[in-house]
Scaffold this active site. Structure first.
Site, PDB file in Angstrom:
ATOM      1  N   HIS A   1       0.830  -1.204   0.000  1.00 11.99           N
ATOM      2  CA  HIS A   1       0.000   0.000   0.000  1.00 11.99           C
ATOM      3  C   HIS A   1       0.871   1.264   0.000  1.00 11.99           C
ATOM      4  O   HIS A   1       0.681   2.165  -0.822  1.00 11.99           O
ATOM      5  CB  HIS A   1      -0.909  -0.024   1.238  1.00 11.99           C
ATOM      6  N   GLU A   2       1.848   1.307   0.904  1.00  7.47           N
ATOM      7  CA  GLU A   2       2.708   2.488   0.993  1.00  7.47           C
ATOM      8  C   GLU A   2       3.581   2.628  -0.253  1.00  7.47           C
ATOM      9  O   GLU A   2       3.871   3.746  -0.696  1.00  7.47           O
ATOM     10  CB  GLU A   2       3.575   2.433   2.259  1.00  7.47           C
TER      11      GLU A   2
ATOM     12  N   HIS B   1       1.744   4.513  -2.935  1.00  8.09           N
ATOM     13  CA  HIS B   1       1.893   5.964  -2.755  1.00  8.09           C
ATOM     14  C   HIS B   1       3.261   6.399  -3.279  1.00  8.09           C
ATOM     15  O   HIS B   1       3.379   7.385  -4.003  1.00  8.09           O
ATOM     16  CB  HIS B   1       1.822   6.345  -1.265  1.00  8.09           C
TER      17      HIS B   1
HETATM   18 ZN   LIG Z   1      -2.451   5.234   2.072  1.00  5.72          ZN
END
Ligand SMILES: [Zn+2]
Ligand SMILES: [Zn+2]
Length: 152
Positions: A67-68, A71
């Site tokens: 998830h990170e 980003h």
């Molecule tokens: Zn996030």
């Protein structure tokens, strides 16, 4: 798992699932309380909550790393790196990252419930909120409720 292991894990995850290197710092940050990880727009570094591994296991940690990294890579490439952006949603799905981090806080004590008893058939109803006994009737017999009290 120490900082070095974490850095290695993030680098490996990046190469395996994104086919791109992670060139910044990944750090365990004990100050993160409810979030599993954080991407720093300024430094491009990643923070991770050490409790994730402790309480939820390696698989969940990797889900959060993915998830990170979504980003991270999207931001560096100037694409839509916010949760609402289509680029983000697509990439997250592609790599199998976690959308939400499961609850990290201790289970709260069970909420105490208001107990009501039907005056006619005796069936007991429990509600989180108090209700007006003149407005609701028993689902079984249409009788009226009386408030017994709140569980300790
Ligand atoms: Zn996030
Ligand atoms: Zn009833």
């Amino acid at each position: 798992m120490n900082q070095k292991d974490l850095q290695q894990l993030v680098e490996d995850t990046s190469l395996t699932y994104f086919n791109k290197p992670f060139r910044h710092q990944a750090t365990f940050n004990t100050r993160l309380k409810t979030t599993g990880g954080r991407y720093h727009l300024g430094s491009h570094d990643l923070d991770f909550n050490p409790k994730v591994l402790e309480k939820l296991g390696l698989e969940t940690l990797i889900g959060i790393i993915k998830h990170e990294l979504c980003h991270y890579h999207l931001h560096l490439e100037g694409k839509g790196s916010q949760h609402r952006d289509r680029d983000f949603k697509n990439l997250l799905k592609e790599v199998g990252g976690l959308r939400f981090v499961p609850a990290l806080t201790e289970q709260k004590k069970a909420v105490s419930l208001w107990k009501y008893k039907c005056r006619k058939c005796g069936s007991v109803a429990q509600r989180q909120r108090r209700f007006n006994t003149s407005k609701y009737v028993c689902a079984k017999c249409k009788g009226k409720f009386e408030l017994l009290g709140r569980e300790a």
